[in-house]
Design a protein around this motif. Structure first.
Motif, PDB file in Angstrom:
ATOM      1  N   ARG A   1       0.506  -1.319  -6.133  1.00  0.00           N
ATOM      2  CA  ARG A   1       1.953  -1.210  -6.161  1.00  0.00           C
ATOM      3  C   ARG A   1       2.569  -2.423  -5.472  1.00  0.00           C
ATOM      4  O   ARG A   1       1.950  -3.047  -4.605  1.00  0.00           O
ATOM      5  CB  ARG A   1       2.412   0.080  -5.476  1.00  0.00           C
ATOM      6  CG  ARG A   1       1.998   1.355  -6.217  1.00  0.00           C
ATOM      7  CD  ARG A   1       2.959   1.694  -7.329  1.00  0.00           C
ATOM      8  NE  ARG A   1       2.478   2.758  -8.190  1.00  0.00           N
ATOM      9  CZ  ARG A   1       3.268   3.413  -9.041  1.00  0.00           C
ATOM     10  NH1 ARG A   1       4.567   3.113  -9.130  1.00  0.00           N
ATOM     11  NH2 ARG A   1       2.781   4.356  -9.819  1.00  0.00           N
TER      12      ARG A   1
ATOM     13  N   ARG B   1       0.850  -1.191   0.000  1.00  0.00           N
ATOM     14  CA  ARG B   1       0.000   0.000   0.000  1.00  0.00           C
ATOM     15  C   ARG B   1       0.884   1.238   0.000  1.00  0.00           C
ATOM     16  O   ARG B   1       1.572   1.524   0.979  1.00  0.00           O
ATOM     17  CB  ARG B   1      -0.920   0.020   1.215  1.00  0.00           C
ATOM     18  CG  ARG B   1      -1.813   1.252   1.248  1.00  0.00           C
ATOM     19  CD  ARG B   1      -2.831   1.205   2.366  1.00  0.00           C
ATOM     20  NE  ARG B   1      -3.599   2.445   2.441  1.00  0.00           N
ATOM     21  CZ  ARG B   1      -4.618   2.751   1.647  1.00  0.00           C
ATOM     22  NH1 ARG B   1      -5.008   1.875   0.727  1.00  0.00           N
ATOM     23  NH2 ARG B   1      -5.266   3.892   1.779  1.00  0.00           N
ATOM     24  N   ASP B   2       0.876   1.949  -1.099  1.00  0.00           N
ATOM     25  CA  ASP B   2       1.678   3.154  -1.262  1.00  0.00           C
ATOM     26  C   ASP B   2       0.807   4.355  -0.901  1.00  0.00           C
ATOM     27  O   ASP B   2      -0.127   4.702  -1.628  1.00  0.00           O
ATOM     28  CB  ASP B   2       2.170   3.247  -2.707  1.00  0.00           C
ATOM     29  CG  ASP B   2       3.149   4.391  -2.919  1.00  0.00           C
ATOM     30  OD1 ASP B   2       3.298   5.219  -1.992  1.00  0.00           O
ATOM     31  OD2 ASP B   2       3.762   4.456  -3.988  1.00  0.00           O
ATOM     32  N   ASN B   3       1.110   4.989   0.225  1.00  0.00           N
ATOM     33  CA  ASN B   3       0.293   6.112   0.679  1.00  0.00           C
ATOM     34  C   ASN B   3       0.327   7.293  -0.290  1.00  0.00           C
ATOM     35  O   ASN B   3      -0.586   8.131  -0.282  1.00  0.00           O
ATOM     36  CB  ASN B   3       0.747   6.567   2.068  1.00  0.00           C
ATOM     37  CG  ASN B   3       0.432   5.533   3.135  1.00  0.00           C
ATOM     38  OD1 ASN B   3      -0.556   4.792   3.018  1.00  0.00           O
ATOM     39  ND2 ASN B   3       1.257   5.448   4.158  1.00  0.00           N
ATOM     40  N   LYS B   4       1.367   7.371  -1.116  1.00  0.00           N
ATOM     41  CA  LYS B   4       1.438   8.434  -2.115  1.00  0.00           C
ATOM     42  C   LYS B   4       0.475   8.168  -3.274  1.00  0.00           C
ATOM     43  O   LYS B   4       0.077   9.092  -3.972  1.00  0.00           O
ATOM     44  CB  LYS B   4       2.861   8.567  -2.652  1.00  0.00           C
ATOM     45  CG  LYS B   4       3.877   9.026  -1.610  1.00  0.00           C
ATOM     46  CD  LYS B   4       5.259   9.119  -2.229  1.00  0.00           C
ATOM     47  CE  LYS B   4       6.296   9.569  -1.213  1.00  0.00           C
ATOM     48  NZ  LYS B   4       7.657   9.625  -1.807  1.00  0.00           N
ATOM     49  N   ARG B   5       0.144   6.905  -3.487  1.00  0.00           N
ATOM     50  CA  ARG B   5      -0.739   6.515  -4.592  1.00  0.00           C
ATOM     51  C   ARG B   5      -1.752   5.502  -4.066  1.00  0.00           C
ATOM     52  O   ARG B   5      -1.720   4.321  -4.461  1.00  0.00           O
ATOM     53  CB  ARG B   5       0.074   5.922  -5.740  1.00  0.00           C
ATOM     54  CG  ARG B   5       1.273   6.770  -6.189  1.00  0.00           C
ATOM     55  CD  ARG B   5       2.093   5.983  -7.197  1.00  0.00           C
ATOM     56  NE  ARG B   5       3.289   6.674  -7.613  1.00  0.00           N
ATOM     57  CZ  ARG B   5       4.465   6.576  -7.001  1.00  0.00           C
ATOM     58  NH1 ARG B   5       4.578   5.823  -5.908  1.00  0.00           N
ATOM     59  NH2 ARG B   5       5.524   7.219  -7.441  1.00  0.00           N
ATOM     60  N   PRO B   6      -2.660   5.900  -3.199  1.00  0.00           N
ATOM     61  CA  PRO B   6      -3.538   4.939  -2.515  1.00  0.00           C
ATOM     62  C   PRO B   6      -4.502   4.201  -3.432  1.00  0.00           C
ATOM     63  O   PRO B   6      -5.034   3.153  -3.051  1.00  0.00           O
ATOM     64  CB  PRO B   6      -4.292   5.816  -1.501  1.00  0.00           C
ATOM     65  CG  PRO B   6      -4.218   7.206  -2.050  1.00  0.00           C
ATOM     66  CD  PRO B   6      -2.896   7.291  -2.760  1.00  0.00           C
ATOM     67  N   THR B   7      -4.742   4.711  -4.642  1.00  0.00           N
ATOM     68  CA  THR B   7      -5.688   4.049  -5.548  1.00  0.00           C
ATOM     69  C   THR B   7      -4.994   3.092  -6.516  1.00  0.00           C
ATOM     70  O   THR B   7      -5.672   2.456  -7.320  1.00  0.00           O
ATOM     71  CB  THR B   7      -6.465   5.101  -6.352  1.00  0.00           C
ATOM     72  OG1 THR B   7      -5.552   5.862  -7.167  1.00  0.00           O
ATOM     73  CG2 THR B   7      -7.215   6.046  -5.419  1.00  0.00           C
TER      74      THR B   7
END
Length: 204
Positions: A190, A181-187
């Motif tokens: 990754r 889960r990439d908090n910079k790209r939550p949708t």
């Protein structure tokens, strides 16, 4: 020339040489060419001299680890089993009494999309296969492939993928791919790739 002038000239020349080497290292780092070039089991200082990335000395008589001072790729320089990874941000190298003991790294500088993850993984597996590495425990942990089944498994946060490879009686490695889960790209979906490389059991 007096003795003091001679000493001063030599010191100036040495300082200039050191500055030149440091500038070369900085240029390599800035150009994205920084690498750690190593073999498992070799003296730590051999690795440091060969590598363009900066990494601290080992501690005599201790088992510990270091990380490069910048993003760096791994160049595994064994003459038979060598391979090269992409640039890595997480890159940890352990030493045991001033010898390279093992490597743990993620061959990426950010979490990757699935297509890019598979591209990196398949390239690494091709390098290993061409260099004589062979999959082990393959019935339980088959090598990764770009198939609908593997894509579905990697997308499952509770599964991911793991594979094991062996280079003769010298080295073993573990490859792990997991959803992240990439908090910079939550949708976005990754992924993280993790490599662990060490001597084969029973090899001194």
């Amino acid at each position: 020339m007096s003795l003091l002038q001679c000493i001063g000239w030599r010191r100036g020349a040495m300082a200039l040489a050191v500055i030149s080497l440091l500038m070369l290292a900085v240029i390599k780092v800035l150009s994205g060419d920084a690498e750690i070039a190593l073999m498992i089991g070799e003296p730590w200082e051999d690795m440091r001299r060969r590598s363009s990335a900066v990494i601290d000395p080992a501690i005599p008589g201790h088992y510990w680890g270091r990380m490069p001072k910048s993003d760096a790729r791994l160049r595994f320089v064994d003459p038979q089993y060598g391979f090269v990874t992409p640039l890595a941000r997480f890159f940890s190298i352990s030493f045991d009494d001033e010898r390279v003991s093992n490597v743990r790294m993620s061959p990426q500088i950010e979490p990757l999309l699935l297509d890019d993850t598979l591209k990196v993984v398949l390239d690494l597996q091709d390098q290993w296969r061409n260099a004589g590495w062979v999959p082990i425990r393959a019935e339980e942990f088959p090598s990764l492939a770009d198939t609908p089944q593997w894509r579905a498994q990697l997308r499952d946060v509770n599964k991911g993928g793991t594979a094991y490879w062996r280079a003769g009686n010298k080295y073993q490695l573990m490859l792990v791919v997991s959803r992240f889960r990439d908090n910079k790209r939550p949708t976005e979906e990754r992924y993280l790739i993790t490599l662990g490389i060490h001597r084969s059991r029973g090899v001194q």
